[in-house]
Design an enzyme around this catalytic site. Structure first.
Site, PDB file in Angstrom:
ATOM      1  N   HIS A  37       1.792  11.400  45.722  1.00 34.40           N
ATOM      2  CA  HIS A  37       1.334  12.792  45.693  1.00 34.40           C
ATOM      3  C   HIS A  37      -0.046  12.898  46.329  1.00 34.40           C
ATOM      4  O   HIS A  37      -0.307  13.760  47.174  1.00 34.40           O
ATOM      5  CB  HIS A  37       1.297  13.295  44.243  1.00 34.40           C
ATOM      6  CG  HIS A  37       0.490  14.547  44.030  1.00 34.40           C
ATOM      7  ND1 HIS A  37      -0.898  14.541  43.987  1.00 34.40           N
ATOM      8  CD2 HIS A  37       0.853  15.840  43.848  1.00 34.40           C
ATOM      9  CE1 HIS A  37      -1.338  15.758  43.795  1.00 34.40           C
ATOM     10  NE2 HIS A  37      -0.296  16.565  43.710  1.00 34.40           N
ATOM     11  N   ASN A  38      -0.951  12.020  45.917  1.00 37.29           N
ATOM     12  CA  ASN A  38      -2.309  12.074  46.450  1.00 37.29           C
ATOM     13  C   ASN A  38      -2.347  11.727  47.933  1.00 37.29           C
ATOM     14  O   ASN A  38      -3.144  12.285  48.691  1.00 37.29           O
ATOM     15  CB  ASN A  38      -3.219  11.128  45.664  1.00 37.29           C
ATOM     16  CG  ASN A  38      -3.594  11.669  44.300  1.00 37.29           C
ATOM     17  OD1 ASN A  38      -2.907  12.542  43.760  1.00 37.29           O
ATOM     18  ND2 ASN A  38      -4.656  11.157  43.725  1.00 37.29           N
ATOM     19  N   SER A  59      -2.052  15.782  37.732  1.00 32.89           N
ATOM     20  CA  SER A  59      -2.623  16.431  38.902  1.00 32.89           C
ATOM     21  C   SER A  59      -2.970  17.885  38.609  1.00 32.89           C
ATOM     22  O   SER A  59      -2.257  18.571  37.889  1.00 32.89           O
ATOM     23  CB  SER A  59      -1.645  16.378  40.079  1.00 32.89           C
ATOM     24  OG  SER A  59      -2.185  17.038  41.200  1.00 32.89           O
ATOM     25  N   GLU A  62      -1.356  14.705  49.703  1.00 28.05           N
ATOM     26  CA  GLU A  62      -2.498  15.624  49.620  1.00 28.05           C
ATOM     27  C   GLU A  62      -3.512  15.324  50.725  1.00 28.05           C
ATOM     28  O   GLU A  62      -4.038  16.242  51.369  1.00 28.05           O
ATOM     29  CB  GLU A  62      -3.136  15.474  48.246  1.00 28.05           C
ATOM     30  CG  GLU A  62      -4.370  16.313  47.998  1.00 28.05           C
ATOM     31  CD  GLU A  62      -4.987  15.982  46.651  1.00 28.05           C
ATOM     32  OE1 GLU A  62      -6.212  15.754  46.613  1.00 28.05           O
ATOM     33  OE2 GLU A  62      -4.246  15.921  45.643  1.00 28.05           O
ATOM     34  N   LYS A  70       2.394   9.593  41.426  1.00 28.06           N
ATOM     35  CA  LYS A  70       1.109  10.290  41.528  1.00 28.06           C
ATOM     36  C   LYS A  70       0.314   9.783  42.726  1.00 28.06           C
ATOM     37  O   LYS A  70      -0.352  10.552  43.430  1.00 28.06           O
ATOM     38  CB  LYS A  70       0.297  10.089  40.240  1.00 28.06           C
ATOM     39  CG  LYS A  70      -1.125  10.664  40.271  1.00 28.06           C
ATOM     40  CD  LYS A  70      -1.148  12.162  40.583  1.00 28.06           C
ATOM     41  CE  LYS A  70      -2.452  12.828  40.195  1.00 28.06           C
ATOM     42  NZ  LYS A  70      -3.650  12.271  40.835  1.00 28.06           N
TER      43      LYS A  70
END
Length: 486
Positions: free
Chosen positions: A192-193, A135, A196, A189
């Site tokens: 995480h996105n 990232s 986001e 990940k």
């Protein structure tokens, strides 16, 4: 240059030299101790990279065989190509030239289920496969990303020290950790996105409120965000929001935000997060509403049809005193809910797949390099260091206090938005989630009654153990039974 000239000179290789791959290769080459082999399906791109950056000392390869021969053992290669068929094609090529114990790393935004399957297949061939979430975008790849590798402990012994050389550094610590086995890295990940997505939606709603209710122009809102960035909301996304809002369009002289079409796209990871969390039984309403908000924005025909049909819209409510402060508090509280939901999904995913994920370590590696890097993450680190078994981040004393202090403002903002006809799905869903957790009793009891009526799905009682069903089509007496499998 012959194969014998390059044999074993590089300790790491990169395949796929578009912007992300090129920047990652340059980052690797700039760190002491690394020599980088590079290969691209189109040799012109390889030539361009090596010609433009002679200081990197790249070892270019014209073929996959030459690439493999240029790597010292255990060979370690990072794939930076488009997820899906492109990644599969490269993996297939590497399996023909790599040997037992060699390491193949997928650094793309790959679905973690695909990573689990690939890791199992390559493990059977004696190869180590690592799905690594990376990232930070193009700048992060070049200057220092946050890296979330999965795979085996054996692979990390070789790969970890290399990744530590290129990762972002936060408070003296490299933003990389071995997340867990097989697909754990790509899973984290993905979450995480998803977070986001939620974070960006909440910021966008804050902007919309400050403009439509607060009456501020983009440059004035930029000043507000800049001020927020000096406090508890300090983050990369808040910082760049101010920059975007200050930008003027060269052609028209108007604020760039007014020239950009209001239709937002996505690349799938937010959708995957919602789908995966739904399958795990984890509510991630903040992330889901962010995904849905982008979907609504991208339905111009439906939006136009509705606007044509409606004769009048609600009047915008007066901002009143301290409106910007209320928005700030609502944003902070909603942000905490989004992160709490994201970590709930990580916990559930770890339990489902047998991953030993250190939640505090994940929060630490998100403090630098990645898109959601923020001061706020230190509070999450502290929460899990204080008690790693907490059922939700919102029960941590810091989070509980922060939500309590912002609750009144949060409610005022959601109410004012509703009365003004301004959509705030992020704020309102976060508040509803908080209220659901805080409610002593929920109407789910009625839902269970309905399910039992039409489908004999059974229910439990508050006053005794067991599973029950009412004979709705009979004499409506209650019987004790086995749980429904439907």
């Amino acid at each position: 240059m012959t194969d014998s000239d390059t044999q074993g000179k590089a300790n790491i290789g990169v395949i796929g030299l578009a912007v992300m791959g090129s920047n990652l290769a340059r980052n690797l080459a700039s760190r002491e101790g690394n020599t980088v082999a590079v290969y691209n399906r189109s040799p012109e791109r390889t030539d361009l990279l090596t010609e433009e950056h002679p200081e990197a000392g790249f070892i270019p390869a014209k073929s996959i065989e030459e690439f493999a021969n240029s790597l010292s053992k255990p060979r370690t290669a990072i794939i930076m190509v488009q997820a899906g068929k492109g990644t599969d094609a490269v993996i297939e090529q590497l399996t023909e030239v790599f040997e037992e114990g060699d390491i193949i790393v997928d650094g793309g935004n790959t679905n973690f289920n695909d990573t689990i399957a690939r890791e199992a297949a390559l493990s059977d061939k004696g190869l180590n496969f690592v799905g690594a979430g990376i990232s930070g975008g193009e700048e992060g790849a070049l200057k220092g990303p946050s890296i979330m590798p999965g795979g085996s402990a054996e692979a990390y012994e070789t790969l970890g020290p290399i990744l530590e050389t290129i990762a972002a550094v936060a408070e003296g610590e490299p933003c990389v950790t071995h997340v867990g086995t097989d697909g754990a890295g790509h899973f984290v990940k993905m979450i995480h996105n998803g977070i986001e997505y939620a974070d960006m939606q909440l910021i966008a709603e804050s902007y919309d409120l400050l403009r439509r209710v607060g009456g501020l122009e983009p440059a004035e809102i930029a000043d507000v965000f800049e001020e927020w960035n000096s406090g508890e909301l300090e983050s990369y996304l808040i910082e760049i929001t101010a920059e975007v809002l200050r930008q003027k369009d060269e052609e028209t002289g108007e604020p760039l935000v007014d020239v950009i079409l209001d239709q937002a796209g996505s690349k799938g990871t937010g959708v995957w997060t919602v789908q995966t969390a739904t399958g795990l039984g984890v509510p991630v309403g903040g992330i889901a509403e962010a995904v849905f908000a982008r979907a609504v924005s991208s339905k111009p025909a439906q939006r136009a049809a509705m606007q044509k049909m409606i004769e009048a819209r609600p009047e915008i409510q007066e901002a009143g005193e301290n409106f910007a402060d209320d928005v700030q508090k609502a944003l902070y509280a909603s942000k905490m809910v989004a992160y709490a939901q994201g970590f709930d999904a990580i916990i559930a995913g770890a339990e489902e797949h047998g991953w030993n994920i250190d939640k505090g370590a994940v929060a630490k590696i998100w403090r630098g390099g990645c898109i959601i890097r923020a001061q706020f993450l230190n509070r999450i680190v502290d929460a899990y260091e204080n008690d790693s078994s907490i059922s939700t981040l919102l029960e941590d004393p810091y989070f509980a206090k922060a939500v309590a202090e912002g609750e009144a403002a949060w409610r005022r903002i959601v109410a004012k938005a509703a009365l003004s006809g301004i959509p705030v799905p992020g704020f309102s869903s976060a508040l509803s989630y908080y209220d659901a957790l805080a409610s002593e009793r929920l109407p789910a009891s009625l839902v269970q009654g309905q399910r039992d009526f039409f489908g004999a799905h059974t229910y439990k009682r508050v006053d005794k153990e067991g599973v029950f069903h009412t004979l709705w089509s009979g004499d409506r007496s209650e019987i004790e039974t086995e749980p429904s499998t439907h």
